[in-house]
Design a protein around this motif. Structure first.
Motif, PDB file in Angstrom:
ATOM      1  N   GLU A 194       3.711  -4.161 -11.492  1.00 48.93           N
ATOM      2  CA  GLU A 194       2.343  -3.718 -11.234  1.00 48.93           C
ATOM      3  C   GLU A 194       1.374  -4.262 -12.277  1.00 48.93           C
ATOM      4  O   GLU A 194       0.211  -4.534 -11.969  1.00 48.93           O
ATOM      5  CB  GLU A 194       2.273  -2.195 -11.192  1.00 48.93           C
ATOM      6  N   GLU A 202      -1.913  -6.371 -11.067  1.00 50.95           N
ATOM      7  CA  GLU A 202      -3.173  -5.624 -11.251  1.00 50.95           C
ATOM      8  C   GLU A 202      -4.426  -6.359 -10.781  1.00 50.95           C
ATOM      9  O   GLU A 202      -5.278  -5.746 -10.105  1.00 50.95           O
ATOM     10  CB  GLU A 202      -3.304  -5.215 -12.717  1.00 50.95           C
ATOM     11  N   PRO A 237       3.645   2.091  -5.440  1.00 53.22           N
ATOM     12  CA  PRO A 237       3.651   1.060  -6.487  1.00 53.22           C
ATOM     13  C   PRO A 237       5.019   0.405  -6.624  1.00 53.22           C
ATOM     14  O   PRO A 237       6.053   0.980  -6.283  1.00 53.22           O
ATOM     15  CB  PRO A 237       3.287   1.837  -7.755  1.00 53.22           C
ATOM     16  N   ARG A 275      -4.507  -6.134  -7.008  1.00 58.29           N
ATOM     17  CA  ARG A 275      -4.785  -4.751  -6.606  1.00 58.29           C
ATOM     18  C   ARG A 275      -6.270  -4.432  -6.789  1.00 58.29           C
ATOM     19  O   ARG A 275      -6.884  -3.766  -5.935  1.00 58.29           O
ATOM     20  CB  ARG A 275      -3.957  -3.787  -7.457  1.00 58.29           C
ATOM     21  N   ASP A 305       0.810  -1.213   0.000  1.00 52.98           N
ATOM     22  CA  ASP A 305       0.000   0.000   0.000  1.00 52.98           C
ATOM     23  C   ASP A 305       0.853   1.277   0.000  1.00 52.98           C
ATOM     24  O   ASP A 305       0.349   2.352  -0.308  1.00 52.98           O
ATOM     25  CB  ASP A 305      -0.923   0.024   1.222  1.00 52.98           C
TER      26      ASP A 305
END
Length: 283
Positions: free
Chosen positions: A77, A81, A71, A84, A68
């Motif tokens: 990332e 995804e 990134p 997330r 958190d």
């Protein structure tokens, strides 16, 4: 060891497990045909990181809370995804301290025609799981032993899907049971995706399991591990792994991108390590 989900929700082991599971589900979603998820040791399905159990260990602070902060690299990332997105969805619905267990994560990823079987033997835990999955016709919570649920539900009628095997490791011979049950399940449904989670405290037990699976002739295996180099004085779990049979195409490549970044972010000591090993990738 006794690995009860509630005390460890959102820790580094959960981050690895759930990030990879979310990626597998995204791969399954890419094809139009339905699939089934079988979660053999499901837990309560959704966790509160402000609960008494989670606050007793604070393990999430060295897990999901670290993600958190900021990134990872753009490439990492992109792989992260789906995980997330699940975190954002559950927090939007239940507040910032909510964390998705595997059943909730699966339900979030599934389409209207996909199905989930979630087994949980512990009565109070099952009741919470049933409440989390209530009013969702795609999902069924079963108050039975996870190994029984596995044997009874493969092969699924959809002929496509993933089995998550995530036992609590309460018994001394849990690795032997895991190996035996996985090999038997694979013989019954050899084309399914299987994702086996394991803690790493006894390297001999882990290697014996891996050797047993290899000797059974199971092809297309992907072994992923993270060791965060947790100081011995801190106690608890410091390394974890996943053994995946029939991994989706490109999952190994995605793991090679994600694991270095994830290991660096989750490291608790100076010598963290990761493993991304393909075993008989061509089957």
């Amino acid at each position: 060891m006794n690995y009860r989900h509630g005390f460890h929700a959102g820790n580094f082991a959960d981050v690895l497990k759930h990030a990879v599971l979310a990626r597998i589900l995204q791969h399954l979603d890419a094809k139009p045909t339905p699939y089934r998820v079988i979660d053999t040791h499901a837990g309560v399905g959704r966790y509160d990181l402000d609960s008494e159990e989670a606050l007793r260990t604070h393990e999430w602070k060295d897990g999901v809370a670290r993600l958190d902060r900021s990134p990872l690299s753009a490439a990492a990332e992109a792989v992260l995804e789906p995980y997330r997105a699940a975190l954002a969805a559950i927090r939007s619905e239940y507040g910032p301290s909510a964390y998705p267990g595997s059943p909730w994560l699966c339900r979030h990823a599934m389409r209207p025609f996909d199905r989930l079987i979630a087994a949980e033997l512990h009565p109070p835990t099952y009741r919470k799981l049933a409440e989390v999955l209530a009013r969702d016709g795609r999902c069924k919570a079963l108050a039975i032993d996870g190994w029984t649920a596995l044997r009874a539900n493969i092969p699924p009628k959809e002929r496509r899907g993933v089995v998550l095997i995530d036992p609590p490791f309460e018994e001394k011979d849990e690795f032997a049971t895991l190996t035996e049950q996985f090999i038997a399940a694979h013989r019954k449904w050899p084309t399914g995706i299987y994702m086996l989670w394991y803690p790493i405290k006894d390297r001999t037990a882990v290697e014996t399991m891996a050797d047993g699976v290899r000797e059974a002739g199971i092809g297309r295996l992907l072994r992923l591990e993270i060791d965060v180099d947790r100081p011995e004085a801190a106690g608890g779990l410091g390394a974890t792994g996943l053994l995946i049979a029939n991994p989706p195409w490109k999952l190994a490549e995605e793991a090679e991108t994600l694991l270095p970044a994830l290991t660096e972010r989750l490291a608790q000591g100076q010598k963290p390590r990761y493993l991304c090993e393909q075993i008989r990738p061509d089957g």
